[in-house]
Design a protein around this motif. Structure first.
Motif, PDB file in Angstrom:
ATOM      1  N   GLY A 255       0.832  -0.970   0.034  1.00  0.00           N
ATOM      2  CA  GLY A 255       0.175  -0.217   0.060  1.00  0.00           C
ATOM      3  C   GLY A 255       0.781   1.123   0.044  1.00  0.00           C
ATOM      4  O   GLY A 255       0.435   2.481   0.237  1.00  0.00           O
ATOM      5  N   GLN A 256       2.164   1.142  -0.177  1.00  0.00           N
ATOM      6  CA  GLN A 256       2.889   2.164  -0.015  1.00  0.00           C
ATOM      7  C   GLN A 256       2.978   3.038  -1.461  1.00  0.00           C
ATOM      8  O   GLN A 256       3.474   4.012  -1.494  1.00  0.00           O
ATOM      9  CB  GLN A 256       4.486   1.903   0.028  1.00  0.00           C
ATOM     10  CG  GLN A 256       4.631   1.256   1.317  1.00  0.00           C
ATOM     11  CD  GLN A 256       4.598   2.004   2.594  1.00  0.00           C
ATOM     12  OE1 GLN A 256       5.228   3.337   2.524  1.00  0.00           O
ATOM     13  NE2 GLN A 256       3.706   1.855   3.562  1.00  0.00           N
ATOM     14  N   TYR A 257       2.772   2.398  -2.497  1.00  0.00           N
ATOM     15  CA  TYR A 257       2.852   3.035  -4.041  1.00  0.00           C
ATOM     16  C   TYR A 257       1.499   3.107  -4.637  1.00  0.00           C
ATOM     17  O   TYR A 257       0.518   2.477  -4.495  1.00  0.00           O
ATOM     18  CB  TYR A 257       3.788   2.405  -4.586  1.00  0.00           C
ATOM     19  CG  TYR A 257       5.102   1.953  -3.937  1.00  0.00           C
ATOM     20  CD1 TYR A 257       6.169   2.882  -3.684  1.00  0.00           C
ATOM     21  CD2 TYR A 257       5.303   0.697  -3.347  1.00  0.00           C
ATOM     22  CE1 TYR A 257       7.415   2.846  -3.245  1.00  0.00           C
ATOM     23  CE2 TYR A 257       6.664   0.636  -2.500  1.00  0.00           C
ATOM     24  CZ  TYR A 257       7.531   1.585  -2.487  1.00  0.00           C
ATOM     25  OH  TYR A 257       8.583   1.329  -1.672  1.00  0.00           O
ATOM     26  N   GLY A 258       1.334   3.906  -5.678  1.00  0.00           N
ATOM     27  CA  GLY A 258       0.276   3.918  -6.308  1.00  0.00           C
ATOM     28  C   GLY A 258       0.571   4.433  -7.702  1.00  0.00           C
ATOM     29  O   GLY A 258       1.781   5.069  -7.809  1.00  0.00           O
ATOM     30  N   LEU A 259      -0.263   4.804  -8.818  1.00  0.00           N
ATOM     31  CA  LEU A 259      -0.017   5.312 -10.090  1.00  0.00           C
ATOM     32  C   LEU A 259      -0.202   6.897  -9.788  1.00  0.00           C
ATOM     33  O   LEU A 259      -1.214   7.330  -9.224  1.00  0.00           O
ATOM     34  CB  LEU A 259      -0.618   4.712 -11.221  1.00  0.00           C
ATOM     35  CG  LEU A 259      -0.627   3.364 -11.596  1.00  0.00           C
ATOM     36  CD1 LEU A 259      -1.616   2.576 -12.520  1.00  0.00           C
ATOM     37  CD2 LEU A 259       0.836   3.012 -11.769  1.00  0.00           C
ATOM     38  N   VAL A 260       0.721   7.411 -10.385  1.00  0.00           N
ATOM     39  CA  VAL A 260       0.462   9.133 -10.329  1.00  0.00           C
ATOM     40  C   VAL A 260      -0.885   9.357 -11.370  1.00  0.00           C
ATOM     41  O   VAL A 260      -0.713   8.699 -12.454  1.00  0.00           O
ATOM     42  CB  VAL A 260       1.518   9.987 -10.461  1.00  0.00           C
ATOM     43  CG1 VAL A 260       2.828   9.752  -9.549  1.00  0.00           C
ATOM     44  CG2 VAL A 260       2.090   9.740 -11.945  1.00  0.00           C
ATOM     45  N   PRO A 261      -1.402  10.570 -11.409  1.00  0.00           N
ATOM     46  CA  PRO A 261      -2.332  10.965 -12.163  1.00  0.00           C
ATOM     47  C   PRO A 261      -1.852  10.872 -13.734  1.00  0.00           C
ATOM     48  O   PRO A 261      -0.747  11.371 -13.663  1.00  0.00           O
ATOM     49  CB  PRO A 261      -3.131  12.176 -11.653  1.00  0.00           C
ATOM     50  CG  PRO A 261      -2.671  12.198 -10.320  1.00  0.00           C
ATOM     51  CD  PRO A 261      -1.232  11.290 -10.080  1.00  0.00           C
TER      52      PRO A 261
END
Lengths: 501, 568
Positions: A255-261
């Motif tokens: 849960g530390q990372y995600g896709l930037v918009p």
């Protein structure tokens, strides 16, 4: 008699003077301008300095040619692929890489920089342990993460070597002095890969998930998730798909990372750096600039984007009044006006301003979250779950506002394989991954898809050399670079890759 | 000297201590500087030369070594120089000996051996990095070129030489050049082009045509006859001809020979053969570097195109119609002969008689902008040229200056400048000596040979006067990019070299200027060059260049902003 005493006095006083003014420590052999290893490994600060040295070696130019490691990473990953075109400042060596006319004298086959970094890692791994007994403030935790980072980066370096040269010498002990230098024979690529897995799985247990400083600090250091990302990549290369999925899941579950918009794809990832999507990147700043200013800016162009990239890779919308544009395409990966590779030299996402030399500090992203999703998709697809894979690819495509160039057939494994490869081409354009992606897909299941490499050569090799290039690519040994001449001369046990005989 | 020594000796006698010190010092000095015989290196390099390399491994090269001994080239190859030598292994030489039926090299004809050695030697140092799909850049000492390539057999790729041998060991550096070890002897071609084609019964109709037209003798020159004239022939096989309905030479002759005398250069059969011969030596790897090649048929070219991996001849678009070309057969091409090379095409092709046709060329239709649909007919795009070495648009070249380091694709019909422009786009370029470029050159699309009036269509804004040259020939009238056409009826205006080229015949900025009449000798791309006369400005606006056959209507069609023609 008077004469005698005069001579005698002069003689003895000369000896006396020479003794008095001579070196006070005249049997002392330690250098006066540095620290020897016995005196060095004494405090925890020195361990930290040695670990920092590893990272510094990844950024700076080493070796005789002063070419930085990232320069090699870019050229190894892109030159033989089909997305770049040599610019007017490309050297003969670079053109020969594109033409697949590679000789052992080609400067880009020199692996010295990588081994220099490997040695820095080995030095930490060998020596950091002794500080525990010397410095009471140095604890086991601190030692673990120091050795963990060194192991992880050593693994990463060997991964670059094994993908570029396949069989290379395996050196796991530090070279501290000339006495440690002895010829080493090559180790087979498979054994190297096993060693990488050992290194990385050990590192995984040693490095923390965060260094509890800034979030940018964690992006520039090897964290546990960074190691997971490397492992996923290595397992995929080894065609161990379930292990790859496991490693990807660890990163996803964190849960530390995600896709930037999509709209800020270029700004957040490359212009600002240290984005929430990034897992491990090499961070440059004004003290150590990246090599791209003198490689990709229009007036210094060694490498530019290939001319067919806009239309055939990203696609152009001709039907809508306001055309649909892939956020990763124009003025993000490349600039429309002059096919400049934009990720590292662009100063805005409009294609207007170019970074000046002193602003040339765009990060070199080794792993980011999108990579994890697509690595997992590729592995899942190979595990006969194309539908599951297509869902991950869709996430990437939706973020990017990607154009529908071909229809995705989520029921067919082989068409998904091609689709994922193409999506990786768009997502990681010019991030030094293209050739390795092509080769990984081509060599899968005992070179089931050699054609992938030949199709790429059709796009990139000049017309007058294509026929020879196709036949060269049919030899699997030609997919790996030769051992550089001087290495062969100085290491008598090395045997040249048979293709370059 | 003697005196001082005696004096010293006297002192020493007195002072034994002093004597001891001096003798110890002398002894010490003698020890330190004592001579040990030092081995000086008298050679600049320990590298062996070509002959030395052969001597090092007699197991592999004893026979080749024997050949160079017999031919007296051993000492020559042991001297300094810069050669490339293709060295043949013993197996390779034995294979050759068996094929010519000799037991020992001594039996072989010495001149044959000399020629063979010359064929294996180049006066240049060429590594595999210089190899292409075509010929090597330097001929062998024998005079013929070697062709290179790569081959894939049993899981191993290797370079091939002349399709006769594979390289076993590449790029061996020796003192006087580079050695490549090959597995078979290279045999030079011994037949002329004419003989070599004749030997192949699949080409009997074509050979008969060669003989009837007299070109057989042109192509039947062996090396050694005065100056070799290299020629490239594209031969048509009987199969290719029969596919087009020519089952025999008689039928071919009946179709083409209009004068009844095929030796007459005006005879169409003569032209047919001439159209298949090119002056110069072009292997396939060389041919694909050209877009057109001039044939022996006066002013007629063969156009060349690479599509996927096929080499296609004479495929082109004329007046909007795509004409299918013919493919060269790779496996039956690249056949070396003493005086050239011949290829084989897969279908019959012949130069077409084309009537001159107008070319209405919007200069903003170069591939570099068409490839960018995000910009083409959508928005302005600057093609910058950071240094003189960069060529952002292949078909447009100009004198690079700091103030002329770009050309601009200017899109938009909102201002008066672009309101009438064809496709709503103009090419904007900074021009005029001394600070901006003094010349700019455009390569046009194909213009069919004939006599044309040339019109320059521009949007009149800034005063810059240029002379126009077509294919280097100065046209009669200069163009001023800031000049408006005077008042008058279209016919009056035409008589003084003006017209409106846009649909809106009252458009005041959009003007076309007749610059003169030009003879286009060869169908193909032409070069239009503007040269600065007076005035300089950052923005000159060019829209179209029109080539209209002199007998055709010059004023119509005019053009709509969307690019379509308007004929009323």
């Amino acid at each position: 008699m008077k004469y005698f005493s005069y001579v005698k006095i002069t003689f003895f006083s000369l000896i006396l003077t020479s003794i008095l003014v001579g070196c006070s420590k005249w049997l002392e052999l330690k250098p006066r301008d540095g620290i020897v290893s016995d005196a060095f490994w004494a405090t925890k600060e020195q361990v930290d300095a040695a670990v920092n040295g590893i990272y510094a070696s990844l950024l700076a130019g080493n070796g005789g040619d002063n070419r930085s490691l990232v320069d090699y990473m870019f050229v190894w990953g892109e030159a033989r692929g089909d997305m770049v075109e040599p610019g007017f400042r490309a050297s003969a060596d670079e053109l020969n890489l594109v033409n697949l006319n590679i000789l052992p004298t080609n400067g880009f086959t020199n692996w010295a920089n990588i081994y220099e970094t490997i040695n820095y890692c080995n030095v930490v791994i060998d020596n950091a342990g002794q500080v525990l007994s010397r410095d009471n403030t140095f604890n086991q935790d601190h030692l673990n993460r120091s050795i963990g980072q060194a192991l992880a980066i050593r693994g990463l370096m060997y991964f670059y070597l094994v993908r570029t040269f396949r069989d290379v010498p395996l050196k796991l002990k530090a070279t501290n002095s000339d006495d440690d230098i002895s010829p080493i024979a090559k180790t087979s690529g498979d054994s190297i890969l096993n060693q990488i897995v050992t290194d990385l799985t050990t590192a995984e247990t040693l490095v923390p998930t965060t260094y509890s400083k800034t979030s940018a600090y964690d992006k520039g250091r090897v964290t546990k998730y960074g190691v997971n990302a490397m492992l996923a990549d290595v397992y995929l290369w080894m065609e161990n798909y379930s292990a790859c999925v496991t490693q990807c899941d660890k990163v996803i579950a964190s849960g530390q990372y995600g896709l930037v918009p999509g709209g800020s794809f270029f700004t957040q990832l490359f212009l600002n750096g240290a984005s929430s999507e990034s897992i491990f990147e090499l961070q440059f700043d004004q003290q150590i600039l990246n090599p791209f200013y003198n490689m990709q800016t229009p007036s210094n162009k060694r490498w530019g984007a290939a001319q067919y990239v806009p239309e055939t890779v990203f696609g152009v919308d001709l039907t809508n009044a306001i055309p649909q544009v892939d956020y990763r395409g124009p003025n993000a990966s490349y600039r429309n006006a002059d096919y400049t590779i934009w990720k590292y030299v662009g100063a805005d996402n409009l294609g207007d301003a170019i970074r000046t030399l002193d602003q040339s500090d765009a990060p070199w992203i080794l792993y980011r979250y999108a990579d994890i999703l697509l690595l997992k998709a590729e592995a899942l697809n190979q595990l006969d779950e194309p539908l599951e894979a297509s869902r991950l690819v869709k996430r990437i495509r939706e973020r990017a506002n990607a154009l529908e160039l071909t229809t995705m057939d989520s029921t067919d494994k082989s068409s998904m394989t091609t689709y994922i490869l193409n999506e990786r081409e768009r997502e990681f354009a010019y991030e030094g991954k293209r050739w390795f992606d092509l080769l990984r897909n081509a060599k899968r299941n005992n070179y089931e898809n050699l054609n992938i490499l030949i199709t790429a050569a059709e796009l990139s090799v000049p017309q007058s050399m294509q026929q020879a290039a196709f036949n060269k690519l049919r030899d699997q040994n030609s997919h790996y670079l030769p051992i550089f001449n001087t290495e062969l001369q100085s290491n008598s046990l090395l045997i040249q890759n048979p293709y370059y005989r | 000297m003697t005196r001082s020594l005696t004096l010293k000796y006297k002192h020493m006698k007195k002072n034994r201590f002093m004597f001891q010190i001096v003798s110890v010092l002398i002894a010490y000095l003698l020890i330190v500087t004592s001579c040990s015989k030092y081995q000086y290196n008298e050679m600049t390099s320990a590298d062996v030369n070509i002959t030395g390399y052969l001597d090092r491994s007699p197991d592999s090269f004893s026979l080749f070594r024997e050949i160079i001994d017999l031919t007296g080239t051993a000492s020559f190859l042991n001297a300094y120089g810069a050669y490339t030598c293709f060295v043949v292994t013993n197996d390779g030489v034995k294979f050759w000996m068996d094929s010519v039926g000799i037991k020992s090299l001594a039996e072989a004809d010495i001149n044959t051996l000399k020629n063979l050695v010359r064929f294996h030697l180049l006066n240049d140092t060429l590594t595999t990095g210089n190899f292409t799909d075509g010929k090597l850049q330097t001929p062998t000492m024998y005079g013929q070129y070697l062709i290179t390539g790569a081959n894939y057999v049993n899981g191993i790729s290797s370079y091939t030489i002349n399709r006769q041998a594979s390289i076993i060991k590449t790029n061996v550096q020796v003192g006087n050049g580079i050695i490549h070890v090959i597995d078979h002897m290279l045999i030079p071609a011994s037949k002329s082009l004419a003989q070599s084609i004749e030997d192949n019964p699949d080409y009997s109709i074509f050979v008969e045509a060669l003989k009837e037209t007299g070109f057989y003798d042109t192509l039947n020159i062996l090396t050694g006859d005065s100056i070799t004239m290299w020629r490239t022939v594209i031969a048509e096989s009987n199969q290719a001809l029969s596919d087009s309905g020519f089952y025999s030479f008689a039928e071919l002759k009946a179709k083409y020979s209009n004068t009844g005398n095929p030796k007459n250069p005006k005879d169409s059969l003569n032209m047919y053969v001439a159209y298949h011969i090119i002056n110069g030596l072009y292997y396939l790897g060389d041919i694909i570097n050209y877009s057109t090649m001039l044939t022996l048929m006066p002013e007629e070219v063969i156009s060349i195109k690479l599509s996927n991996q096929d080499i296609i001849l004479n495929e082109g678009e004329f007046n909007g119609v795509v004409e299918k070309g013919v493919k060269l057969n790779r496996s039956k091409s690249d056949n070396s002969a003493t005086n050239g090379v011949w290829h084989s095409d897969e279908a019959h092709t012949m130069a077409k008689l084309r009537a001159p046709m107008p070319l209405y060329w919007d200069v903003c239709t170069f591939p570099e902008i068409l490839n960018q649909p995000g910009y083409y007919k959508k928005q302005t795009l600057i093609f910058s040229r950071a240094t003189a070495d960069v060529y952002p648009i292949a078909s447009i070249n100009w004198e690079w200056k700091t103030a002329s380091n770009f050309v601009k694709y200017t899109y938009g019909s909102s201002s008066t400048i672009g309101v009438n422009a064809i496709n709503a786009d103009l090419l904007e370029f900074p021009f005029g000596s001394p600070n901006r470029s003094s010349w700019i050159e455009f390569t046009t699309p194909v213009v069919i040979k004939g006599r044309y009036k040339v019109w320059i269509c521009y949007s009149a804004v800034n005063v810059v006067t240029v002379n126009v040259k077509v294919n280097g020939k100065l046209m009669t009238r200069p163009v001023n990019f800031g000049e408006f056409r005077p008042a008058g009826t279209p016919a009056e205006l035409e008589s003084i070299g003006w017209k409106a080229y846009t649909r809106d015949s009252l458009a005041w900025r959009a003007n076309a200027r007749l610059i003169g009449i030009v003879d286009i000798p060869t169908t193909g791309s032409q070069v239009v060059r503007f040269e600065s006369v007076s005035g300089t400005n950052a923005s000159s606006y060019l829209d179209m260049i029109q080539f209209i056959p002199i007998d055709d209507e010059q004023l119509l069609p005019r053009f709509n902003v969307d690019g379509s023609q308007y004929r009323y």
